[in-house]
Design a protein around this motif. Structure first.
Motif, PDB file in Angstrom:
ATOM      1  N   VAL A  54       0.827  -1.208   0.000  1.00  0.00           N
ATOM      2  CA  VAL A  54       0.000   0.000   0.000  1.00  0.00           C
ATOM      3  C   VAL A  54       0.862   1.260   0.000  1.00  0.00           C
ATOM      4  O   VAL A  54       0.647   2.167  -0.795  1.00  0.00           O
ATOM      5  CB  VAL A  54      -0.968   0.012   1.203  1.00  0.00           C
ATOM      6  N   TYR A  55       1.837   1.334   0.916  1.00  0.00           N
ATOM      7  CA  TYR A  55       2.708   2.500   0.965  1.00  0.00           C
ATOM      8  C   TYR A  55       4.021   2.152   1.648  1.00  0.00           C
ATOM      9  O   TYR A  55       4.124   1.171   2.372  1.00  0.00           O
ATOM     10  CB  TYR A  55       2.046   3.690   1.678  1.00  0.00           C
ATOM     11  N   VAL A  56       5.025   2.989   1.379  1.00  0.00           N
ATOM     12  CA  VAL A  56       6.277   2.954   2.133  1.00  0.00           C
ATOM     13  C   VAL A  56       6.110   3.986   3.236  1.00  0.00           C
ATOM     14  O   VAL A  56       5.794   5.146   2.972  1.00  0.00           O
ATOM     15  CB  VAL A  56       7.492   3.312   1.248  1.00  0.00           C
ATOM     16  N   MET A  84       2.855   6.549  -1.438  1.00  0.00           N
ATOM     17  CA  MET A  84       1.826   5.622  -1.905  1.00  0.00           C
ATOM     18  C   MET A  84       2.355   4.719  -3.022  1.00  0.00           C
ATOM     19  O   MET A  84       2.963   5.188  -3.981  1.00  0.00           O
ATOM     20  CB  MET A  84       0.596   6.397  -2.387  1.00  0.00           C
ATOM     21  N   LEU A  85       2.094   3.427  -2.878  1.00  0.00           N
ATOM     22  CA  LEU A  85       2.497   2.434  -3.868  1.00  0.00           C
ATOM     23  C   LEU A  85       1.311   1.972  -4.709  1.00  0.00           C
ATOM     24  O   LEU A  85       1.479   1.182  -5.638  1.00  0.00           O
ATOM     25  CB  LEU A  85       3.154   1.235  -3.180  1.00  0.00           C
ATOM     26  N   ARG A  86       0.114   2.446  -4.361  1.00  0.00           N
ATOM     27  CA  ARG A  86      -1.104   2.120  -5.116  1.00  0.00           C
ATOM     28  C   ARG A  86      -2.128   3.225  -4.871  1.00  0.00           C
ATOM     29  O   ARG A  86      -1.987   4.011  -3.940  1.00  0.00           O
ATOM     30  CB  ARG A  86      -1.649   0.749  -4.724  1.00  0.00           C
ATOM     31  N   ASN A  87      -3.135   3.288  -5.695  1.00  0.00           N
ATOM     32  CA  ASN A  87      -4.209   4.266  -5.508  1.00  0.00           C
ATOM     33  C   ASN A  87      -5.090   3.829  -4.347  1.00  0.00           C
ATOM     34  O   ASN A  87      -5.472   2.660  -4.265  1.00  0.00           O
ATOM     35  CB  ASN A  87      -5.067   4.379  -6.764  1.00  0.00           C
ATOM     36  N   VAL A  88      -5.418   4.772  -3.476  1.00  0.00           N
ATOM     37  CA  VAL A  88      -6.296   4.495  -2.339  1.00  0.00           C
ATOM     38  C   VAL A  88      -7.271   5.660  -2.206  1.00  0.00           C
ATOM     39  O   VAL A  88      -6.851   6.821  -2.121  1.00  0.00           O
ATOM     40  CB  VAL A  88      -5.499   4.317  -1.022  1.00  0.00           C
ATOM     41  N   GLU A  89      -8.557   5.344  -2.194  1.00  0.00           N
ATOM     42  CA  GLU A  89      -9.580   6.372  -1.989  1.00  0.00           C
ATOM     43  C   GLU A  89      -9.379   6.978  -0.598  1.00  0.00           C
ATOM     44  O   GLU A  89      -9.027   6.278   0.352  1.00  0.00           O
ATOM     45  CB  GLU A  89     -10.983   5.764  -2.090  1.00  0.00           C
ATOM     46  N   SER A  90      -9.657   8.278  -0.486  1.00  0.00           N
ATOM     47  CA  SER A  90      -9.440   8.955   0.792  1.00  0.00           C
ATOM     48  C   SER A  90     -10.294   8.357   1.909  1.00  0.00           C
ATOM     49  O   SER A  90      -9.856   8.292   3.053  1.00  0.00           O
ATOM     50  CB  SER A  90      -9.702  10.456   0.665  1.00  0.00           C
ATOM     51  N   ALA A  92     -11.093   5.221   2.324  1.00  0.00           N
ATOM     52  CA  ALA A  92     -10.414   4.006   2.784  1.00  0.00           C
ATOM     53  C   ALA A  92      -9.192   4.365   3.620  1.00  0.00           C
ATOM     54  O   ALA A  92      -8.914   3.721   4.643  1.00  0.00           O
ATOM     55  CB  ALA A  92     -10.023   3.134   1.600  1.00  0.00           C
ATOM     56  N   LEU A  93      -8.476   5.393   3.213  1.00  0.00           N
ATOM     57  CA  LEU A  93      -7.297   5.831   3.960  1.00  0.00           C
ATOM     58  C   LEU A  93      -7.705   6.352   5.332  1.00  0.00           C
ATOM     59  O   LEU A  93      -7.118   5.971   6.354  1.00  0.00           O
ATOM     60  CB  LEU A  93      -6.573   6.913   3.169  1.00  0.00           C
ATOM     61  N   TYR A  94      -8.727   7.191   5.380  1.00  0.00           N
ATOM     62  CA  TYR A  94      -9.216   7.705   6.659  1.00  0.00           C
ATOM     63  C   TYR A  94      -9.714   6.564   7.547  1.00  0.00           C
ATOM     64  O   TYR A  94      -9.409   6.524   8.744  1.00  0.00           O
ATOM     65  CB  TYR A  94     -10.330   8.737   6.450  1.00  0.00           C
ATOM     66  N   ASN A  95     -10.476   5.629   6.977  1.00  0.00           N
ATOM     67  CA  ASN A  95     -10.992   4.508   7.768  1.00  0.00           C
ATOM     68  C   ASN A  95      -9.859   3.663   8.349  1.00  0.00           C
ATOM     69  O   ASN A  95      -9.969   3.170   9.473  1.00  0.00           O
ATOM     70  CB  ASN A  95     -11.955   3.654   6.945  1.00  0.00           C
ATOM     71  N   ALA A 118     -12.789  14.201  13.785  1.00  0.00           N
ATOM     72  CA  ALA A 118     -13.687  14.768  12.775  1.00  0.00           C
ATOM     73  C   ALA A 118     -12.926  15.733  11.856  1.00  0.00           C
ATOM     74  O   ALA A 118     -13.153  15.749  10.636  1.00  0.00           O
ATOM     75  CB  ALA A 118     -14.866  15.474  13.439  1.00  0.00           C
ATOM     76  N   GLU A 119     -12.007  16.505  12.418  1.00  0.00           N
ATOM     77  CA  GLU A 119     -11.166  17.397  11.604  1.00  0.00           C
ATOM     78  C   GLU A 119     -10.301  16.586  10.652  1.00  0.00           C
ATOM     79  O   GLU A 119     -10.131  16.951   9.487  1.00  0.00           O
ATOM     80  CB  GLU A 119     -10.270  18.258  12.502  1.00  0.00           C
ATOM     81  N   LEU A 120      -9.748  15.501  11.152  1.00  0.00           N
ATOM     82  CA  LEU A 120      -8.926  14.612  10.334  1.00  0.00           C
ATOM     83  C   LEU A 120      -9.753  14.024   9.188  1.00  0.00           C
ATOM     84  O   LEU A 120      -9.299  13.979   8.040  1.00  0.00           O
ATOM     85  CB  LEU A 120      -8.351  13.503  11.219  1.00  0.00           C
ATOM     86  N   GLU A 121     -10.981  13.629   9.501  1.00  0.00           N
ATOM     87  CA  GLU A 121     -11.866  13.085   8.461  1.00  0.00           C
ATOM     88  C   GLU A 121     -12.126  14.130   7.376  1.00  0.00           C
ATOM     89  O   GLU A 121     -12.092  13.821   6.178  1.00  0.00           O
ATOM     90  CB  GLU A 121     -13.186  12.629   9.072  1.00  0.00           C
ATOM     91  N   LYS A 122     -12.348  15.363   7.772  1.00  0.00           N
ATOM     92  CA  LYS A 122     -12.596  16.443   6.804  1.00  0.00           C
ATOM     93  C   LYS A 122     -11.385  16.623   5.889  1.00  0.00           C
ATOM     94  O   LYS A 122     -11.534  16.772   4.667  1.00  0.00           O
ATOM     95  CB  LYS A 122     -12.918  17.742   7.544  1.00  0.00           C
ATOM     96  N   ILE A 123     -10.197  16.608   6.452  1.00  0.00           N
ATOM     97  CA  ILE A 123      -8.973  16.758   5.656  1.00  0.00           C
ATOM     98  C   ILE A 123      -8.887  15.640   4.623  1.00  0.00           C
ATOM     99  O   ILE A 123      -8.643  15.895   3.436  1.00  0.00           O
ATOM    100  CB  ILE A 123      -7.721  16.773   6.560  1.00  0.00           C
ATOM    101  N   PHE A 124      -9.101  14.401   5.060  1.00  0.00           N
ATOM    102  CA  PHE A 124      -8.974  13.274   4.135  1.00  0.00           C
ATOM    103  C   PHE A 124     -10.120  13.225   3.124  1.00  0.00           C
ATOM    104  O   PHE A 124      -9.920  12.800   1.991  1.00  0.00           O
ATOM    105  CB  PHE A 124      -8.786  11.959   4.892  1.00  0.00           C
ATOM    106  N   THR A 125     -11.289  13.702   3.489  1.00  0.00           N
ATOM    107  CA  THR A 125     -12.407  13.770   2.541  1.00  0.00           C
ATOM    108  C   THR A 125     -12.062  14.724   1.396  1.00  0.00           C
ATOM    109  O   THR A 125     -12.355  14.442   0.232  1.00  0.00           O
ATOM    110  CB  THR A 125     -13.699  14.226   3.252  1.00  0.00           C
ATOM    111  N   GLU A 126     -11.413  15.826   1.730  1.00  0.00           N
ATOM    112  CA  GLU A 126     -11.046  16.812   0.708  1.00  0.00           C
ATOM    113  C   GLU A 126      -9.929  16.316  -0.203  1.00  0.00           C
ATOM    114  O   GLU A 126      -9.811  16.778  -1.341  1.00  0.00           O
ATOM    115  CB  GLU A 126     -10.664  18.132   1.370  1.00  0.00           C
ATOM    116  N   ILE A 127      -9.123  15.368   0.259  1.00  0.00           N
ATOM    117  CA  ILE A 127      -8.044  14.817  -0.571  1.00  0.00           C
ATOM    118  C   ILE A 127      -8.633  14.013  -1.729  1.00  0.00           C
ATOM    119  O   ILE A 127      -8.094  13.999  -2.821  1.00  0.00           O
ATOM    120  CB  ILE A 127      -7.095  13.934   0.282  1.00  0.00           C
ATOM    121  N   LYS A 128      -9.732  13.335  -1.499  1.00  0.00           N
ATOM    122  CA  LYS A 128     -10.457  12.488  -2.449  1.00  0.00           C
ATOM    123  C   LYS A 128      -9.748  11.164  -2.739  1.00  0.00           C
ATOM    124  O   LYS A 128     -10.300  10.116  -2.534  1.00  0.00           O
ATOM    125  CB  LYS A 128     -10.781  13.225  -3.741  1.00  0.00           C
TER     126      LYS A 128
END
Length: 188
Positions: A54-56, A84-90, A92-95, A118-128
Motif C-alpha cells: 500500500v505505501y512505504v 503511496m504504492l497504489r491508488n487508495v480512496e481517501s 479508505a485511507l481515513y478509515n 472529525a477534523e482529520l476526516e474532513k482533511i482526508f475527505t477533501e483529498i479524495k
C-alpha cells in the motif's frame, strides 16, 4: 582543471539530497527538517494489506530511537511520511487511520478526541484519492498538533498534542497497523 572538476562534483553532491534508503522504488532522504528542527530517518518499511503493497512508511525523529513510547511522547517534532504504492480512496485511507486509533485508544480517549478525529476526516475527505506516487506527510509538532501535507501542499492542521500522540500510535502503539512495519520504523 582538477580544481574545477572538484568544485563541479561538490556542486552536484550538494544539489541532490543524500538518500539513506531506497525501498520499493522510493528514495528516502536520511535527513529532513520539520519546524526548523533537523530530523533523521529512524526507520522505514512497507505497509501491506493482504497481498498488496500500500505505501512505504518512513519515520523521522530528532535522534534515532527504538523506544516507541519515547517517540510517541517526544517533545520534539517527528514525521511519518507515506509514499503511496497504489491508488487508495481517501475514505479508505481515513478509515484505516480511524481503525488504528480505535485499536490503540480507550473509548474515553476516543470520545475526548472526537472533534479532532472529525477534523482529520474532513482533511482526508477533501483529498479524495491518494494516487500511486503521491506522498502524504504527517508532521507532529509539539504544542501545535499534526500538519498534514499531500502532494507537497498543506491539506490541513489538527491542533493538539493528544491527537499527535494518538496518530503516532497507529504505527507505533500497542496494536500497530502491522507489527513488522512497527519493527522496521524502530530499526534505529
Amino acid at each position: 582543471m582538477k580544481k574545477q572538476i572538484s568544485v563541479m562534483a561538490l556542486a552536484v553532491c550538494l544539489a541532490h539530497p543524500a538518500y539513506a534508503l531506497e525501498m520499493a522504488g522510493v528514495n528516502l532522504p536520511e535527513k529532513v527538517s520539520v519546524a526548523e528542527t533537523p530530523l533523521v530517518l529512524n526507520g522505514a518499511g512497507i505497509r501491506k494489506k493482504m497481498v498488496f503493497d500500500v505505501y512505504v512508511a518512513a519515520l523521522y525523529t530528532a535522534a534515532k530511537s527504538n523506544d516507541a513510547n519515547a517517540i510517541i511522547n517526544a517533545a520534539t517534532p517527528r514525521r511519518i511520511q507515506l509514499d503511496m504504492l497504489r491508488n487508495v480512496e481517501s475514505a479508505a485511507l481515513y478509515n484505516a487511520l480511524l481503525e488504528g486509533l480505535q485499536d490503540n485508544l480507550s473509548a474515553a480517549q476516543l470520545k475526548a478526541l472526537a472533534p479532532k478525529v472529525a477534523e482529520l476526516e474532513k482533511i482526508f475527505t477533501e483529498i479524495k484519492v491518494a494516487n500511486k506516487g503521491d506522498v502524504i506527510v504527517l508532521d507532529f509538532l509539539p504544542g501545535k498538533g499534526v500538519k498534514v501535507l499531500v502532494r507537497g501542499q498543506v491539506a490541513g492542521m489538527v491542533a493538539g498534542d493528544a491527537i499527535a500522540s494518538a496518530m503516532l500510535s497507529i504505527w507505533l502503539g500497542k496494536s500497530p497497523v502491522s507489527e513488522s512495519l512497527k519493527a522496521a520504523l524502530l530499526k534505529a
